[in-house]
Design a protein around this motif. Sequence first.
Motif, PDB file in Angstrom:
ATOM      1  N   TYR A  86       2.269   8.485  -0.478  1.00 51.47           N
ATOM      2  CA  TYR A  86       1.367   9.632  -0.363  1.00 51.47           C
ATOM      3  C   TYR A  86       0.365   9.386   0.757  1.00 51.47           C
ATOM      4  O   TYR A  86      -0.144   8.277   0.913  1.00 51.47           O
ATOM      5  CB  TYR A  86       0.577   9.871  -1.661  1.00 51.47           C
ATOM      6  CG  TYR A  86       1.431  10.037  -2.871  1.00 51.47           C
ATOM      7  CD1 TYR A  86       2.195  11.184  -3.050  1.00 51.47           C
ATOM      8  CD2 TYR A  86       1.489   9.048  -3.840  1.00 51.47           C
ATOM      9  CE1 TYR A  86       2.996  11.338  -4.166  1.00 51.47           C
ATOM     10  CE2 TYR A  86       2.282   9.199  -4.962  1.00 51.47           C
ATOM     11  CZ  TYR A  86       3.037  10.343  -5.121  1.00 51.47           C
ATOM     12  OH  TYR A  86       3.826  10.486  -6.218  1.00 51.47           O
ATOM     13  N   LEU A  87       0.067  10.445   1.489  1.00 52.25           N
ATOM     14  CA  LEU A  87      -0.943  10.418   2.536  1.00 52.25           C
ATOM     15  C   LEU A  87      -1.880  11.591   2.290  1.00 52.25           C
ATOM     16  O   LEU A  87      -1.489  12.749   2.433  1.00 52.25           O
ATOM     17  CB  LEU A  87      -0.280  10.525   3.911  1.00 52.25           C
ATOM     18  CG  LEU A  87      -1.198  10.627   5.127  1.00 52.25           C
ATOM     19  CD1 LEU A  87      -2.141   9.435   5.212  1.00 52.25           C
ATOM     20  CD2 LEU A  87      -0.369  10.743   6.396  1.00 52.25           C
ATOM     21  N   GLY A  88      -3.094  11.297   1.874  1.00 54.49           N
ATOM     22  CA  GLY A  88      -4.098  12.328   1.620  1.00 54.49           C
ATOM     23  C   GLY A  88      -5.030  12.437   2.809  1.00 54.49           C
ATOM     24  O   GLY A  88      -5.504  11.414   3.315  1.00 54.49           O
ATOM     25  N   ALA A 107      -7.562  20.611   3.159  1.00 59.36           N
ATOM     26  CA  ALA A 107      -7.122  19.228   2.982  1.00 59.36           C
ATOM     27  C   ALA A 107      -5.611  19.225   2.784  1.00 59.36           C
ATOM     28  O   ALA A 107      -5.009  20.259   2.469  1.00 59.36           O
ATOM     29  CB  ALA A 107      -7.826  18.604   1.778  1.00 59.36           C
ATOM     30  N   VAL A 108      -5.002  18.064   2.959  1.00 57.89           N
ATOM     31  CA  VAL A 108      -3.548  17.945   2.894  1.00 57.89           C
ATOM     32  C   VAL A 108      -3.165  16.716   2.084  1.00 57.89           C
ATOM     33  O   VAL A 108      -3.785  15.661   2.217  1.00 57.89           O
ATOM     34  CB  VAL A 108      -2.950  17.814   4.321  1.00 57.89           C
ATOM     35  CG1 VAL A 108      -1.465  17.550   4.278  1.00 57.89           C
ATOM     36  CG2 VAL A 108      -3.251  19.043   5.151  1.00 57.89           C
ATOM     37  N   ILE A 158       0.856  -1.190   0.000  1.00 56.98           N
ATOM     38  CA  ILE A 158       0.000   0.000   0.000  1.00 56.98           C
ATOM     39  C   ILE A 158       0.888   1.235   0.000  1.00 56.98           C
ATOM     40  O   ILE A 158       1.611   1.491   0.945  1.00 56.98           O
ATOM     41  CB  ILE A 158      -0.960   0.004   1.208  1.00 56.98           C
ATOM     42  CG1 ILE A 158      -1.908  -1.194   1.116  1.00 56.98           C
ATOM     43  CG2 ILE A 158      -1.747   1.316   1.261  1.00 56.98           C
ATOM     44  CD1 ILE A 158      -2.767  -1.414   2.345  1.00 56.98           C
ATOM     45  N   SER A 159       0.822   1.995  -1.084  1.00 56.99           N
ATOM     46  CA  SER A 159       1.683   3.173  -1.205  1.00 56.99           C
ATOM     47  C   SER A 159       0.915   4.484  -1.057  1.00 56.99           C
ATOM     48  O   SER A 159       1.522   5.537  -0.910  1.00 56.99           O
ATOM     49  CB  SER A 159       2.415   3.159  -2.552  1.00 56.99           C
ATOM     50  OG  SER A 159       1.492   3.136  -3.621  1.00 56.99           O
ATOM     51  N   ILE A 160      -0.413   4.403  -1.092  1.00 54.14           N
ATOM     52  CA  ILE A 160      -1.239   5.605  -1.010  1.00 54.14           C
ATOM     53  C   ILE A 160      -2.339   5.359   0.019  1.00 54.14           C
ATOM     54  O   ILE A 160      -3.074   4.371  -0.076  1.00 54.14           O
ATOM     55  CB  ILE A 160      -1.880   5.940  -2.373  1.00 54.14           C
ATOM     56  CG1 ILE A 160      -0.811   6.004  -3.461  1.00 54.14           C
ATOM     57  CG2 ILE A 160      -2.662   7.248  -2.298  1.00 54.14           C
ATOM     58  CD1 ILE A 160      -1.343   5.767  -4.847  1.00 54.14           C
ATOM     59  N   LEU A 161      -2.436   6.262   0.980  1.00 56.86           N
ATOM     60  CA  LEU A 161      -3.474   6.170   1.999  1.00 56.86           C
ATOM     61  C   LEU A 161      -4.236   7.477   2.018  1.00 56.86           C
ATOM     62  O   LEU A 161      -3.644   8.550   2.074  1.00 56.86           O
ATOM     63  CB  LEU A 161      -2.853   5.909   3.375  1.00 56.86           C
ATOM     64  CG  LEU A 161      -3.810   5.842   4.569  1.00 56.86           C
ATOM     65  CD1 LEU A 161      -4.765   4.652   4.440  1.00 56.86           C
ATOM     66  CD2 LEU A 161      -3.020   5.740   5.874  1.00 56.86           C
TER      67      LEU A 161
END
Length: 172
Positions: free
Chosen positions: A79-81, A89-90, A44-47
């Motif tokens: 990436y962490l959205g 938002a970040v 998992i590379s994007i959360l």
Amino acid sequence: CGTYPPGIRKREFTWKICEAAAALAVPVFADLWQNADEIMNPAISILKINREELSSLSGKNDMKQGIKELFKRFPHLKYLGISDGPSTAVLAEHAQTSYFMIPELEKIVNPLGAGDTASAVFFAELTAGKNPVEAFADGLAAASASCLHLIPAKFNKKDALAIRKQIKIGTE
């Protein structure tokens, strides 16, 4: 993303999907926070989570500290959205953090499904080759546009494009 049907073993199910994706060199996106330590696979590379989930998952009330904690706990994340309804938002990467100021909507009809919309559009645009900051902004615009419709996660592309033009992005 979403709720597991009864009888599904969360970790086993998620890990099988992640292993299959890793074997094909396909990026893996997750929109989860409950049982994250059990479920998070190195593939998992994007959360993508929301502000409350960040605090709960990281144990930190300060956003910057929460982001730091999650990158420490899950070093495989690229990436962490983090969404926060109509608030800023970040999108965090290890070396850069981008902030997204979302325009105020005149009339919210139904916010249900907005987070899922943000996730789906963000990942779709990212996998289509768009840079992560622009892809996340597109996801946030679609999420905002979905709040204008009664049906959860439904949005008008014209509304999303108009909102996207109004999103202001800053980086640090």
